[in-house]
Design a protein around this motif. Structure first.
Motif, PDB file in Angstrom:
ATOM      1  N   ILE A 256       0.639  -1.232  -0.129  1.00 11.86           N
ATOM      2  CA  ILE A 256      -0.515   0.026  -0.315  1.00 11.86           C
ATOM      3  C   ILE A 256       0.718   1.068  -0.219  1.00 11.86           C
ATOM      4  O   ILE A 256       1.884   1.417   1.179  1.00 11.86           O
ATOM      5  N   VAL A 257       0.835   2.068  -1.006  1.00 12.68           N
ATOM      6  CA  VAL A 257       1.367   3.444  -0.998  1.00 12.68           C
ATOM      7  C   VAL A 257       0.382   4.967  -0.447  1.00 12.68           C
ATOM      8  O   VAL A 257      -0.292   4.354  -1.275  1.00 12.68           O
ATOM      9  N   LYS A 258       0.940   5.280   0.558  1.00 15.56           N
ATOM     10  CA  LYS A 258      -0.116   6.261   0.959  1.00 15.56           C
ATOM     11  C   LYS A 258       0.329   7.603   0.194  1.00 15.56           C
ATOM     12  O   LYS A 258       1.343   8.091   0.638  1.00 15.56           O
ATOM     13  N   ILE A 259      -0.294   8.285  -1.145  1.00 16.12           N
ATOM     14  CA  ILE A 259      -0.212   9.696  -1.487  1.00 16.12           C
ATOM     15  C   ILE A 259      -0.541  10.640  -0.557  1.00 16.12           C
ATOM     16  O   ILE A 259       0.268  11.223  -1.198  1.00 16.12           O
ATOM     17  N   ARG A 260      -1.701  10.290  -0.256  1.00 15.75           N
ATOM     18  CA  ARG A 260      -2.194  11.309   0.613  1.00 15.75           C
ATOM     19  C   ARG A 260      -2.197  10.751   1.789  1.00 15.75           C
ATOM     20  O   ARG A 260      -3.080   8.836   1.682  1.00 15.75           O
ATOM     21  N   PRO A 261      -2.889  10.953   3.201  1.00 14.08           N
ATOM     22  CA  PRO A 261      -4.009   9.953   4.507  1.00 14.08           C
ATOM     23  C   PRO A 261      -4.824   9.697   3.084  1.00 14.08           C
ATOM     24  O   PRO A 261      -5.372   8.334   3.972  1.00 14.08           O
ATOM     25  N   ASP A 262      -5.658  10.772   2.679  1.00 15.31           N
ATOM     26  CA  ASP A 262      -6.932  10.115   2.589  1.00 15.31           C
ATOM     27  C   ASP A 262      -6.840   9.529   1.092  1.00 15.31           C
ATOM     28  O   ASP A 262      -7.900   9.530  -0.048  1.00 15.31           O
ATOM     29  N   ASP A 263      -5.247   9.322   0.251  1.00 11.57           N
ATOM     30  CA  ASP A 263      -5.432   9.424  -0.668  1.00 11.57           C
ATOM     31  C   ASP A 263      -4.632   7.446  -1.031  1.00 11.57           C
ATOM     32  O   ASP A 263      -3.223   7.261  -1.186  1.00 11.57           O
ATOM     33  N   LEU A 264      -5.234   6.413  -1.323  1.00  6.11           N
ATOM     34  CA  LEU A 264      -4.520   5.330  -1.209  1.00  6.11           C
ATOM     35  C   LEU A 264      -4.003   4.682  -3.245  1.00  6.11           C
ATOM     36  O   LEU A 264      -4.767   4.609  -4.109  1.00  6.11           O
ATOM     37  N   ARG A 265      -2.650   4.098  -3.165  1.00  7.37           N
ATOM     38  CA  ARG A 265      -2.704   3.940  -3.988  1.00  7.37           C
ATOM     39  C   ARG A 265      -2.157   1.267  -3.425  1.00  7.37           C
ATOM     40  O   ARG A 265      -1.328   1.445  -2.459  1.00  7.37           O
ATOM     41  N   VAL A 266      -3.013   1.130  -4.260  1.00  4.74           N
ATOM     42  CA  VAL A 266      -3.088  -0.584  -3.630  1.00  4.74           C
ATOM     43  C   VAL A 266      -2.369  -1.347  -4.638  1.00  4.74           C
ATOM     44  O   VAL A 266      -3.152  -1.462  -5.883  1.00  4.74           O
ATOM     45  N   HIS A 267      -0.883  -1.788  -4.187  1.00  5.61           N
ATOM     46  CA  HIS A 267      -0.678  -2.580  -6.062  1.00  5.61           C
ATOM     47  C   HIS A 267      -0.799  -4.528  -5.099  1.00  5.61           C
ATOM     48  O   HIS A 267      -0.610  -4.660  -3.838  1.00  5.61           O
ATOM     49  N   LEU A 268      -1.364  -4.993  -5.893  1.00  6.75           N
ATOM     50  CA  LEU A 268      -2.315  -6.192  -5.616  1.00  6.75           C
ATOM     51  C   LEU A 268      -2.444  -7.150  -6.639  1.00  6.75           C
ATOM     52  O   LEU A 268      -2.021  -7.077  -8.089  1.00  6.75           O
ATOM     53  N   ASN A 269      -2.688  -8.138  -6.387  1.00  4.34           N
ATOM     54  CA  ASN A 269      -2.840  -8.941  -7.229  1.00  4.34           C
ATOM     55  C   ASN A 269      -4.620  -9.822  -7.604  1.00  4.34           C
ATOM     56  O   ASN A 269      -5.644  -9.157  -6.379  1.00  4.34           O
ATOM     57  N   LYS A 270      -4.804 -10.367  -8.478  1.00  2.00           N
ATOM     58  CA  LYS A 270      -6.466 -10.757  -8.651  1.00  2.00           C
ATOM     59  C   LYS A 270      -7.752  -9.657  -9.144  1.00  2.00           C
ATOM     60  O   LYS A 270      -8.396  -9.529  -8.198  1.00  2.00           O
ATOM     61  N   VAL A 271      -7.274  -9.061  -9.504  1.00  2.00           N
ATOM     62  CA  VAL A 271      -7.672  -7.599  -8.675  1.00  2.00           C
ATOM     63  C   VAL A 271      -8.961  -7.701  -9.009  1.00  2.00           C
ATOM     64  O   VAL A 271     -10.000  -7.104  -8.052  1.00  2.00           O
ATOM     65  N   GLU A 272      -9.519  -8.134  -9.473  1.00  2.00           N
ATOM     66  CA  GLU A 272     -11.749  -8.589 -10.175  1.00  2.00           C
ATOM     67  C   GLU A 272     -12.179  -9.399  -9.097  1.00  2.00           C
ATOM     68  O   GLU A 272     -12.955  -8.635  -8.065  1.00  2.00           O
ATOM     69  N   LYS A 273     -11.013  -9.940  -7.500  1.00  2.00           N
ATOM     70  CA  LYS A 273     -12.184 -10.731  -7.078  1.00  2.00           C
ATOM     71  C   LYS A 273     -12.137  -9.496  -5.515  1.00  2.00           C
ATOM     72  O   LYS A 273     -12.483  -9.489  -4.396  1.00  2.00           O
ATOM     73  N   VAL A 274     -10.564  -8.282  -5.819  1.00  2.00           N
ATOM     74  CA  VAL A 274     -10.168  -8.244  -3.913  1.00  2.00           C
ATOM     75  C   VAL A 274     -11.049  -6.412  -4.356  1.00  2.00           C
ATOM     76  O   VAL A 274     -11.329  -6.925  -2.924  1.00  2.00           O
ATOM     77  N   VAL A 275     -11.408  -5.828  -5.433  1.00  2.00           N
ATOM     78  CA  VAL A 275     -12.434  -4.715  -5.531  1.00  2.00           C
ATOM     79  C   VAL A 275     -13.203  -4.856  -4.131  1.00  2.00           C
ATOM     80  O   VAL A 275     -13.367  -3.794  -3.941  1.00  2.00           O
ATOM     81  N   PRO A 276     -14.282  -6.188  -4.489  1.00  2.00           N
ATOM     82  CA  PRO A 276     -15.444  -5.927  -3.933  1.00  2.00           C
ATOM     83  C   PRO A 276     -14.906  -6.156  -2.319  1.00  2.00           C
ATOM     84  O   PRO A 276     -15.815  -5.451  -1.665  1.00  2.00           O
ATOM     85  N   LYS A 277     -13.796  -6.888  -1.697  1.00  2.00           N
ATOM     86  CA  LYS A 277     -13.248  -6.220  -0.912  1.00  2.00           C
ATOM     87  C   LYS A 277     -12.521  -5.481   0.069  1.00  2.00           C
ATOM     88  O   LYS A 277     -12.503  -5.207   1.279  1.00  2.00           O
ATOM     89  N   ILE A 278     -11.610  -5.085  -1.053  1.00  2.00           N
ATOM     90  CA  ILE A 278     -11.833  -3.485  -0.492  1.00  2.00           C
ATOM     91  C   ILE A 278     -12.915  -2.307   0.310  1.00  2.00           C
ATOM     92  O   ILE A 278     -13.023  -2.133   0.864  1.00  2.00           O
ATOM     93  N   VAL A 279     -14.158  -2.450  -0.980  1.00  2.00           N
ATOM     94  CA  VAL A 279     -14.472  -1.852  -0.535  1.00  2.00           C
ATOM     95  C   VAL A 279     -15.837  -2.061   0.654  1.00  2.00           C
ATOM     96  O   VAL A 279     -16.167  -0.807   1.565  1.00  2.00           O
ATOM     97  N   ASN A 280     -16.015  -3.600   0.101  1.00  2.00           N
ATOM     98  CA  ASN A 280     -16.929  -3.705   1.576  1.00  2.00           C
ATOM     99  C   ASN A 280     -15.743  -3.196   2.869  1.00  2.00           C
ATOM    100  O   ASN A 280     -16.721  -2.376   3.856  1.00  2.00           O
ATOM    101  N   LEU A 281     -14.768  -3.527   2.717  1.00  2.00           N
ATOM    102  CA  LEU A 281     -13.903  -3.268   4.231  1.00  2.00           C
ATOM    103  C   LEU A 281     -13.649  -1.370   4.966  1.00  2.00           C
ATOM    104  O   LEU A 281     -13.821  -0.915   5.854  1.00  2.00           O
ATOM    105  N   PHE A 282     -14.079  -0.909   3.338  1.00  2.00           N
ATOM    106  CA  PHE A 282     -14.518   0.888   4.176  1.00  2.00           C
ATOM    107  C   PHE A 282     -15.264   1.166   4.361  1.00  2.00           C
ATOM    108  O   PHE A 282     -15.468   2.236   5.050  1.00  2.00           O
TER     109      PHE A 282
END
Ligand SMILES: Nc1ncnc2c1ncn2[C@@H]1O[C@H](COP(=O)(O)OP(=O)(O)OP(=O)(O)O)[C@@H](O)[C@H]1O
Ligand SMILES: [Mg+2]
Lengths: 321, 262
Positions: A256-282
Motif C-alpha cells: 500500500i502506498v499512501k499518496i496522501r492520508p486519504d489517497d491510497l494506491r494499493v498494489h495487488l493481484n487478482k483485481v477482479e476478486k479483491v475490489v469488492p472486498k476493499i469496498v466492503n472493508l471501507f
C-alpha cells in the motif's frame, strides 16, 4: 560493448558528495533515462561524462575514451543540451545556433539547412533575430534543445529538455529526441519527469543522493516491485492505521502506498476478486469512498518504492537540505 | 576540423560579440579625443617650447598604447559575464581543445582592440607620420602580440580571481602600476631621473616595450627614447605573449571546473 561505462565515478563539492561511486553502463543506440529527485546528482554526472568538470575519483569511458586522460577525443563525440540554457544575452538564436553548427564541424550547406529546419521545428524561426534576453524561459529552452538537434552528436546528453516547455512543444521535442536516436545517436536523458522518462527511455536508472539505486527497462522496473495490478482509492477522510492493517491483511494485497492520508494506491493481484472486498472493508469502517479506479503501475511507483520517498517528499527534502 | 579553423571560430565569436558593444566604441573615441585635445595640448605647454611639438607627438603615441592596453583588458569582463550566464560550461563542452579556446580568445581579444584602436592609430600616424615601412610593420606586429598578450593576461587574472568585483579593483591597481611605471607617457630619461628603481622596473614592462616599438615605428623614438635598438623590446613582447597565452591555458583549465564564480 557499452558506449558509456563509468567506474566508481565520484564528484565531491567541498562537503557534498554529488555523485558517489557510480557504476553505470549505457549501450550504443539506446535512450537512457537518468531519474532522481532534485540534487540527486544527475546534472553532475552529465557534466563529468561530457568533460565539463573533472571527477574527484573514479573515471568513465565515453566511446572508449577516458574522460580524464583523453577529454579532447570525448568532446568530438558528444553534445550536451544544458538544464539551464547557456546563451549569451547579447546574441540572437540564429547567431547562437549558426556558430554552434560551425564549431561542431557542419559543412556550410548542411549548416544552413539544419539551422533553418530546426529553428522552424522548435517554433523559433520567427524569433531568430530577437535578442536572447528578450525571449521567454521556454523559448530559451527551445533554442538550447535545437543546438543538440542541429549537432546530432554520436552521444547526446540531454538535461531536462522539456522543463518550462508547453505541452505541444513537449510532444514535439520527444518526437525529435526519438528521431535522433533512430538516426543512430545514443541519448542520456536526465529528467525529473517520470512520465517523460517512461515514454522515451529504453532503460532508466534512478539516482538518489549521488548513488544509482536501480537500473533497468521501465517495464521490468514496474513489474519488479509490485503486484501486477493497482487500485487507487480516494476516501472522503483519512484512513487510520487500523483500517490500513486490515487492508494489508488481505492475501491479494502486496503493498500500500499512501499518496496522501486519504489517497491510497494499493498494489495487488487478482483485481477482479479483491475490489469488492476493499469496498466492503471501507464501508464497514464507515469511510466513504469518493472514487476508486484501477490503473497500471507507473514509474512514479518505482520511484517511490526505491527512493522511499514520495515525489513531493523528495522535493521537500532537497529544498530543506 | 583543423585546429587553426577552430581557433578562428573562437576568434569569430569574440568579434561578433564585440560588434554589439557600439556604445563602448563611441565612448573610447570620445575618451581619446579628450586626452589629445585637453591633456595633450595643455601638458605639452609645460615642456620647454622647442620640444613641445615632439612631446605632443610622444604623448599621442602613448595614448594609443594605453587604449590598446585597456581595450585588450576588456575581454576579462566578458569572461565574468559568461560565467554568470554559464556560457563557460558550454564552451568547455565543445569539440575544441582548451588550448585552442584560450589561444582563440586571446587572439580574438587582441583583434578586437585593434579594431577599436585602429582608426585612432590611423589618426595618430596621420599626425606624426612614420619612419619607414619595415619599421612600421615590425612595430605593428609587436603591437598585435602585445594586444594578444594583454588579453591572455586579462583572461588569466579573471579565471584566477573568479570575482567580478575583485577583478575590477585589481585591474585598476594593475593598470596604475603597469601603465605609470612605463614609458607610455614620459621618456625613459625622466623615469631614470626620478628613480633608478623606477627605471629598472619600467624596463621589465610590456607596456614600455609596446610604447617604444610603436614610437620606433613612427620615427619619433630618435628624439626621446633611450634605446634606439628595439630588439630587447621585441623579445620582451614575444615572451610576454607566450607567457600569458601558455599560462592562460593552464589556468583556464585548472580553475574552471568546480565553479565558485562570484
Ligand atoms: N558547482 C557546484 N558547487 C557546489 N555544489 C554543487 C555544484 N553543483 C552541484 N552541486 C551539489 O551537488 C548535488 C547534486 O547536484 P546536481 O545538480 O547534480 O543535481 P540534479 O540531480 O541535477 O538535480 P536537479 O533535479 O535539481 O537538476 C547537489 O547537492 C548540489 O547542491
Ligand atoms: Mg539537474
Amino acid at each position: 560493448m557499452p558506449i558509456i561505462h563509468t567506474i566508481g565515478l565520484t564528484k565531491r563539492f567541498e562537503d557534498v558528495v554529488a555523485v558517489d561511486k557510480l557504476n553505470l553502463s549505457i549501450d550504443e543506440g539506446e535512450i537512457f533515462g537518468l531519474l532522481g529527485p532534485n540534487g540527486a546528482g544527475k546534472t553532475t554526472t552529465v557534466l563529468m561524462l561530457s568533460t565539463v568538470i573533472k571527477p574527484t575519483q573514479g573515471t568513465a569511458k565515453v566511446g572508449n575514451h577516458d574522460v580524464r586522460t583523453n577529454p579532447d577525443a570525448v568532446r568530438k563525440l558528444i553534445g550536451i543540451c544544458f538544464q539551464e540554457p547557456k546563451l549569451m544575452w547579447v546574441s540572437t538564436p540564429w547567431d547562437v545556433l549558426n556558430w554552434h553548427a560551425k564549431v561542431c564541424g557542419l559543412s556550410t550547406s548542411e549548416r544552413k539547412h539544419r539551422v533553418k529546419s530546426m529553428l522552424t521545428e522548435v517554433n523559433m524561426w520567427e524569433h531568430r533575430r530577437k535578442r536572447i534576453h528578450g525571449l521567454s524561459g521556454g523559448m530559451k529552452k527551445r533554442v538550447e534543445v535545437a543546438k543538440i538537434l542541429i549537432q546530432r552528436p554520436k552521444i547526446a546528453f540531454i538535461d531536462e529538455p522539456t522543463s518550462q516547455i508547453d505541452v505541444v512543444g513537449k510532444h514535439k521535442i520527444w518526437d525529435m529526441i526519438r528521431e535522433l536516436r533512430d538516426d543512430g545517436s545514443t541519448i542520456i536523458l536526465a529528467t525529473n519527469e517520470l512520465y517523460e522518462a517512461d515514454v522515451l527511455s529504453n532503460r532508466v536508472g534512478i539516482m538518489h543522493k549521488g548513488r544509482m539505486l536501480v537500473c533497468d527497462t521501465p517495464k521490468k522496473l514496474k513489474d519488479s516491485i509490485l503486484g501486477g495490478d493497482i487500485v487507487e482509492v480516494q476516501l472522503e477522510k483519512a484512513a487510520d492505521n487500523h483500517v490500513l492493517d486490515e487492508l494489508k491483511g488481505l492475501e491479494e494485497v502486496v503493498e500500500i502506498v499512501k499518496i496522501r492520508p486519504d489517497d491510497l494506491r494499493v498494489h495487488l493481484n487478482k483485481v477482479e476478486k479483491v475490489v469488492p472486498k476493499i469496498v466492503n472493508l471501507f464501508l464497514n469502517a464507515k469511510l466513504s469512498i469518493s472514487s476508486i479506479r484501477m490503473s497500471e503501475p507507473s514509474l512514479d511507483d518505482v520511484f517511490v518504492h526505491y527512493t522511499g520517498l514520495t515525489i513531493e517528499e523528495a522535493e521537500k527534502k532537497s529544498k530543506t537540505k | 576540423m583543423r585546429p587553426m579553423r577552430k581557433i578562428l571560430l573562437v576568434v569569430e565569436r569574440d568579434l561578433r560579440r564585440f560588434i554589439q558593444y557600439k556604445f563602448l566604441v563611441i565612448l573610447r573615441t570620445i575618451w581619446f579625443g579628450a586626452q589629445v585635445a585637453f591633456f595633450g595640448l595643455i601638458a605639452s605647454r609645460m615642456v620647454v617650447p622647442e620640444l613641445a611639438d615632439i612631446y605632443f607627438e610622444f604623448y599621442i603615441a602613448g595614448v594609443v598604447i594605453m587604449m590598446l592596453y585597456s581595450s585588450s583588458v576588456f575581454i576579462g569582463y566578458d569572461i565574468f559575464e559568461e560565467a554568470e550566464h554559464g556560457v563557460f560550461e558550454y564552451l568547455l563542452s565543445l569539440p575544441v581543445s582548451r588550448r585552442e579556446l584560450v589561444l582563440g580568445r586571446s587572439i580574438g581579444g587582441g583583434i578586437r582592440s585593434f579594431i577599436l584602436v585602429g582608426p585612432i592609430i590611423a589618426i595618430t600616424l596621420a599626425i606624426i607620420g612614420w619612419a619607414n615601412l619595415p619599421n612600421l610593420l615590425l612595430a605593428f606586429t609587436a603591437l598585435f602580440l602585445f594586444a594578444f598578450g594583454v588579453s591572455g593576461m586579462s583572461i588569466t587574472i579573471a579565471v584566477t580571481l573568479k570575482s567580478g568585483d575583485h577583478f575590477d579593483i585589481f585591474m585598476g591597481v594593475l593598470s596604475a602600476f603597469i601603465v605609470r611605471l612605463s614609458t607610455t607617457m614620459y621618456p625613459q630619461a625622466f623615469v631614470q631621473d626620478a628613480s633608478q628603481a623606477y627605471a629598472i622596473l619600467s624596463q621589465f614592462n610590456p607596456v614600455t616595450y609596446a610604447s617604444d616599438l610603436f614610437r620606433w615605428g613612427t620615427g619619433i623614438e630618435r628624439y626621446l627614447t633611450m634605446s634606439p635598438m628595439p630588439l630587447a623590446a621585441l623579445i620582451g613582447i614575444v615572451i610576454f605573449f607566450f607567457l600569458f597565452t601558455l599560462v592562460g591555458v593552464t589556468f583556464y583549465e585548472k580553475r574552471l571546473e568546480g565553479g565558485g564564480w562570484q
